[in-house]
Design a protein around this motif. Sequence first.
Motif, PDB file in Angstrom:
ATOM      1  N   LEU A  92      63.024 -72.178 -35.429  1.00 25.93           N
ATOM      2  CA  LEU A  92      62.021 -72.138 -34.365  1.00 25.93           C
ATOM      3  C   LEU A  92      62.471 -72.895 -33.124  1.00 25.93           C
ATOM      4  O   LEU A  92      61.774 -72.884 -32.109  1.00 25.93           O
ATOM      5  N   ASP A  93      63.624 -73.550 -33.195  1.00 25.26           N
ATOM      6  CA  ASP A  93      64.115 -74.301 -32.047  1.00 25.26           C
ATOM      7  C   ASP A  93      64.275 -73.368 -30.842  1.00 25.26           C
ATOM      8  O   ASP A  93      64.956 -72.334 -30.916  1.00 25.26           O
ATOM      9  N   GLY A  94      63.605 -73.723 -29.751  1.00 26.84           N
ATOM     10  CA  GLY A  94      63.656 -72.918 -28.540  1.00 26.84           C
ATOM     11  C   GLY A  94      62.730 -71.727 -28.526  1.00 26.84           C
ATOM     12  O   GLY A  94      62.653 -71.016 -27.520  1.00 26.84           O
ATOM     13  N   ARG A  95      62.037 -71.482 -29.633  1.00 32.05           N
ATOM     14  CA  ARG A  95      61.142 -70.317 -29.706  1.00 32.05           C
ATOM     15  C   ARG A  95      59.722 -70.704 -29.283  1.00 32.05           C
ATOM     16  O   ARG A  95      59.381 -71.876 -29.141  1.00 32.05           O
ATOM     17  N   THR A  96      58.887 -69.683 -29.122  1.00 29.52           N
ATOM     18  CA  THR A  96      57.524 -69.888 -28.638  1.00 29.52           C
ATOM     19  C   THR A  96      56.531 -69.926 -29.796  1.00 29.52           C
ATOM     20  O   THR A  96      56.502 -69.027 -30.636  1.00 29.52           O
ATOM     21  N   ILE A  97      55.713 -70.978 -29.815  1.00 25.03           N
ATOM     22  CA  ILE A  97      54.672 -71.127 -30.829  1.00 25.03           C
ATOM     23  C   ILE A  97      53.315 -71.106 -30.137  1.00 25.03           C
ATOM     24  O   ILE A  97      53.089 -71.829 -29.161  1.00 25.03           O
ATOM     25  N   GLY A  98      52.415 -70.286 -30.635  1.00 22.92           N
ATOM     26  CA  GLY A  98      51.091 -70.163 -30.047  1.00 22.92           C
ATOM     27  C   GLY A  98      50.105 -71.133 -30.656  1.00 22.92           C
ATOM     28  O   GLY A  98      50.069 -71.318 -31.869  1.00 22.92           O
ATOM     29  N   VAL A  99      49.306 -71.765 -29.797  1.00 22.30           N
ATOM     30  CA  VAL A  99      48.283 -72.718 -30.248  1.00 22.30           C
ATOM     31  C   VAL A  99      46.982 -72.460 -29.504  1.00 22.30           C
ATOM     32  O   VAL A  99      46.952 -71.749 -28.499  1.00 22.30           O
ATOM     33  N   ASP A 100      45.926 -73.054 -30.019  1.00 23.30           N
ATOM     34  CA  ASP A 100      44.625 -72.979 -29.345  1.00 23.30           C
ATOM     35  C   ASP A 100      44.636 -73.888 -28.125  1.00 23.30           C
ATOM     36  O   ASP A 100      44.313 -73.482 -27.008  1.00 23.30           O
ATOM     37  N   ALA A 101      44.988 -75.147 -28.338  1.00 22.59           N
ATOM     38  CA  ALA A 101      45.083 -76.130 -27.255  1.00 22.59           C
ATOM     39  C   ALA A 101      46.252 -77.048 -27.575  1.00 22.59           C
ATOM     40  O   ALA A 101      46.402 -77.493 -28.714  1.00 22.59           O
ATOM     41  N   TYR A 102      47.070 -77.352 -26.590  1.00 18.65           N
ATOM     42  CA  TYR A 102      48.319 -78.072 -26.843  1.00 18.65           C
ATOM     43  C   TYR A 102      48.094 -79.515 -27.283  1.00 18.65           C
ATOM     44  O   TYR A 102      48.801 -80.019 -28.157  1.00 18.65           O
ATOM     45  N   ASP A 103      47.120 -80.203 -26.688  1.00 15.71           N
ATOM     46  CA  ASP A 103      46.955 -81.634 -26.926  1.00 15.71           C
ATOM     47  C   ASP A 103      45.880 -81.999 -27.931  1.00 15.71           C
ATOM     48  O   ASP A 103      45.567 -83.179 -28.092  1.00 15.71           O
ATOM     49  N   ALA A 110      51.179 -79.137 -36.421  1.00 15.71           N
ATOM     50  CA  ALA A 110      52.423 -78.394 -36.263  1.00 15.71           C
ATOM     51  C   ALA A 110      53.392 -79.149 -35.362  1.00 15.71           C
ATOM     52  O   ALA A 110      54.599 -79.232 -35.649  1.00 15.71           O
ATOM     53  N   ARG A 111      52.900 -79.725 -34.280  1.00 13.36           N
ATOM     54  CA  ARG A 111      53.761 -80.478 -33.378  1.00 13.36           C
ATOM     55  C   ARG A 111      54.377 -81.675 -34.085  1.00 13.36           C
ATOM     56  O   ARG A 111      55.572 -81.974 -33.919  1.00 13.36           O
ATOM     57  N   ASP A 112      53.564 -82.374 -34.887  1.00 10.21           N
ATOM     58  CA  ASP A 112      54.069 -83.529 -35.621  1.00 10.21           C
ATOM     59  C   ASP A 112      55.159 -83.119 -36.601  1.00 10.21           C
ATOM     60  O   ASP A 112      56.215 -83.752 -36.696  1.00 10.21           O
ATOM     61  N   GLN A 115      58.324 -82.020 -34.703  1.00 11.95           N
ATOM     62  CA  GLN A 115      58.972 -83.157 -34.053  1.00 11.95           C
ATOM     63  C   GLN A 115      59.777 -83.957 -35.057  1.00 11.95           C
ATOM     64  O   GLN A 115      60.918 -84.353 -34.787  1.00 11.95           O
ATOM     65  N   ARG A 116      59.193 -84.177 -36.244  1.00 10.94           N
ATOM     66  CA  ARG A 116      59.916 -84.934 -37.270  1.00 10.94           C
ATOM     67  C   ARG A 116      61.099 -84.152 -37.832  1.00 10.94           C
ATOM     68  O   ARG A 116      62.029 -84.745 -38.385  1.00 10.94           O
ATOM     69  N   ALA A 117      61.074 -82.826 -37.683  1.00 12.47           N
ATOM     70  CA  ALA A 117      62.203 -82.001 -38.118  1.00 12.47           C
ATOM     71  C   ALA A 117      63.254 -81.842 -37.018  1.00 12.47           C
ATOM     72  O   ALA A 117      64.277 -81.191 -37.230  1.00 12.47           O
ATOM     73  N   GLY A 118      63.002 -82.440 -35.847  1.00 10.00           N
ATOM     74  CA  GLY A 118      63.945 -82.343 -34.750  1.00 10.00           C
ATOM     75  C   GLY A 118      63.953 -81.003 -34.058  1.00 10.00           C
ATOM     76  O   GLY A 118      64.924 -80.648 -33.387  1.00 10.00           O
ATOM     77  N   VAL A 119      62.857 -80.238 -34.188  1.00 11.34           N
ATOM     78  CA  VAL A 119      62.758 -78.903 -33.598  1.00 11.34           C
ATOM     79  C   VAL A 119      62.052 -78.991 -32.247  1.00 11.34           C
ATOM     80  O   VAL A 119      60.959 -79.550 -32.147  1.00 11.34           O
ATOM     81  N   ARG A 120      62.660 -78.427 -31.225  1.00  8.32           N
ATOM     82  CA  ARG A 120      62.054 -78.394 -29.893  1.00  8.32           C
ATOM     83  C   ARG A 120      61.612 -76.966 -29.598  1.00  8.32           C
ATOM     84  O   ARG A 120      62.411 -76.129 -29.167  1.00  8.32           O
ATOM     85  N   ALA A 121      60.356 -76.716 -29.823  1.00  8.66           N
ATOM     86  CA  ALA A 121      59.806 -75.377 -29.587  1.00  8.66           C
ATOM     87  C   ALA A 121      59.127 -75.326 -28.232  1.00  8.66           C
ATOM     88  O   ALA A 121      58.882 -76.353 -27.594  1.00  8.66           O
TER      89      ALA A 121
END
Length: 247
Positions: A92-103, A110-112, A115-121
């Motif tokens: 998923l690194d560099g790919r687009t992930i859909g969410v309801d609200a980012y924050d 999912a962000r947590d 992030q712990r897996a070192g993935v920058r989506a």
Amino acid sequence: MRISYFVPPALLVSARERGLLAGIALDESLTPNSAAQLAGLLSGELDLVVTAIDNLFEWSRTGAELRLLGQVEATTPLSLIAAPGIRSLAELDGRTIGVDAYDNGFALVARDRLQRAGVRAQWIEVGGVSERFEALADRSIAATLLGPPFEERARAAGFVELFRVQDEFPTFPGQGLVARADVLGTPEFEHLFSALCASGLLPVEREGLNLLIRFRSRLGLLPPNFDLSATLVHEDPSLDITRRGAS
């Protein structure tokens, strides 16, 4: 009373089937996203919403007088579902992930995890679960969090489950029932609240709230001076999280 939710909560369906909503003028609506729920609460167009408990952290910044009444479910089953061909979080690194609200809301789990897996989506706000499912189905996003029945439909269509939230975070809290503070104590609210309590409204679990706090702390999203007890509402001690071994 005007209530908004993403999908009809089971306890509301049960209360209706048992005749407990008789005499209540209840206006129900499906929401497109949590931002619409907050807007409705702030404008007075909504009295109650069923939403991710985490939303209260961000919603508190607006100064809205809101109260958390209880959980409509012990947990919200969620899976991170990806497009066919994606077999790991790393992909998923560099790919687009859909969410309801980012924050806020379910996006944070999912962000947590990524992030712990070192993935920058790349994260984009798509909307509620129906909108996210459609965005995944038409390949406008590479992955998203889905719950029943959408994750079953996605798997049946060949999409890939990368992880289940409950496998890694068993105390992840279910959606909560949130009300505007000014409706508390009105006859209409008390009637509806009693019906929902009789139909299975649950106390808020401190362990789940602490998990949300850890997510936000790791992501740098914990609002300053946020007091969880300030979101407590009702005098019913069975729904008072301060009586549930808080630490």
